[in-house]
Design a protein around this motif. Sequence first.
Motif, short mmCIF file in Angstrom:
data_model
loop_
_atom_site.label_atom_id
_atom_site.label_comp_id
_atom_site.label_asym_id
_atom_site.label_seq_id
_atom_site.Cartn_x
_atom_site.Cartn_y
_atom_site.Cartn_z
N ASP A 81 18.83 16.71 -25.11
CA ASP A 81 18.60 15.59 -26.01
C ASP A 81 17.49 15.78 -26.92
OD1 ASP A 81 20.87 14.15 -25.26
OD2 ASP A 81 19.97 13.32 -23.43
N VAL B 263 15.05 13.16 -29.92
CA VAL B 263 14.96 12.01 -30.46
C VAL B 263 13.98 12.04 -31.68
CG1 VAL B 263 14.43 9.58 -30.23
CG2 VAL B 263 15.84 10.81 -28.35
N ASP C 91 18.83 17.58 -20.18
CA ASP C 91 19.49 16.64 -19.13
C ASP C 91 20.15 17.43 -18.14
OD1 ASP C 91 20.67 14.69 -18.07
OD2 ASP C 91 22.30 14.24 -19.65
N TRP D 165 12.20 15.94 -26.51
CA TRP D 165 13.18 16.70 -26.34
C TRP D 165 13.09 17.25 -25.04
CZ3 TRP D 165 8.71 17.24 -28.86
CH2 TRP D 165 7.86 18.29 -28.48
N ARG E 36 19.20 10.23 -32.21
CA ARG E 36 19.11 10.93 -31.17
C ARG E 36 20.36 12.11 -31.24
NH1 ARG E 36 17.89 10.13 -25.76
NH2 ARG E 36 17.76 7.80 -26.21
N TYR E 37 19.83 13.48 -31.29
CA TYR E 37 20.96 14.54 -31.22
C TYR E 37 21.09 15.07 -29.73
CZ TYR E 37 20.27 15.16 -36.35
OH TYR E 37 20.18 15.10 -37.91
N ARG E 38 22.34 15.32 -29.69
CA ARG E 38 22.73 15.95 -28.24
C ARG E 38 23.26 17.21 -28.54
NH1 ARG E 38 22.33 14.34 -23.06
NH2 ARG E 38 24.37 14.80 -21.70
N LYS F 175 24.57 21.01 -26.65
CA LYS F 175 25.46 21.64 -25.63
C LYS F 175 25.13 23.09 -25.90
CE LYS F 175 27.96 20.94 -21.94
NZ LYS F 175 27.50 19.81 -20.70
#
Length: 210
Positions: free
Chosen positions: A93, A95, A131, A128, A64-66, A68
Amino acid sequence: MPLARLLRQLLPLAFLLVLGWFLWKKVEPALTGFDPLRADPRVTVTHNTVLQKVENLGRLELVRYRFKDVVEYKKSTYRFLPEAKVALIVAGDAVGCLDLRKVRPQDVVFEGDSVVRIALPPAELCTWQVDHSASKVYSVENGFFQDAELVDEGYRYAEKNVRRAALQSGILAQTTQNAELILRPMLETMTGRRVVLTQQMTVPTLPKRR
């Protein structure tokens, strides 16, 4: 004697006053904030849930890549007016996964008594999304009574950018690498053999003849 008679007449009144004061202290907490015109709120919810589809899931999430990001989305609608602009602070996010439903019988090959070779399907970007609980609108300028629409367009652009950023950051290669680290030990424990993971061969499609 008149004084004694007066005291006897006032004694029942004094008793009633003391009794009334005692009862008032008992019921006063329950009457605090009581409004005879206001009833307790009553909420009624009616719904009818219908199961529309059952889907078998076989995706193994491996990374999982987060993200900002600060997104500035501009839109020019009217020729003689300044362009509308929204600034968003976006969290998103992405995945990476393997769809194990795509493993075919011919992809699993046993070699002798100690080795099994498994050809895995290509890594995929499963989901994708933005959030929204961790994102916020920083500012809106020149919305011309269309602020909500402008913000929605900005978030849709940000969601597409989450996908693009995940692919550019190498999430598919990381998914394949994590399959070696996570899936291979698990399969070796289950089969009792040494597991060799490879990639499925993709057959190139020939161009159609005109």
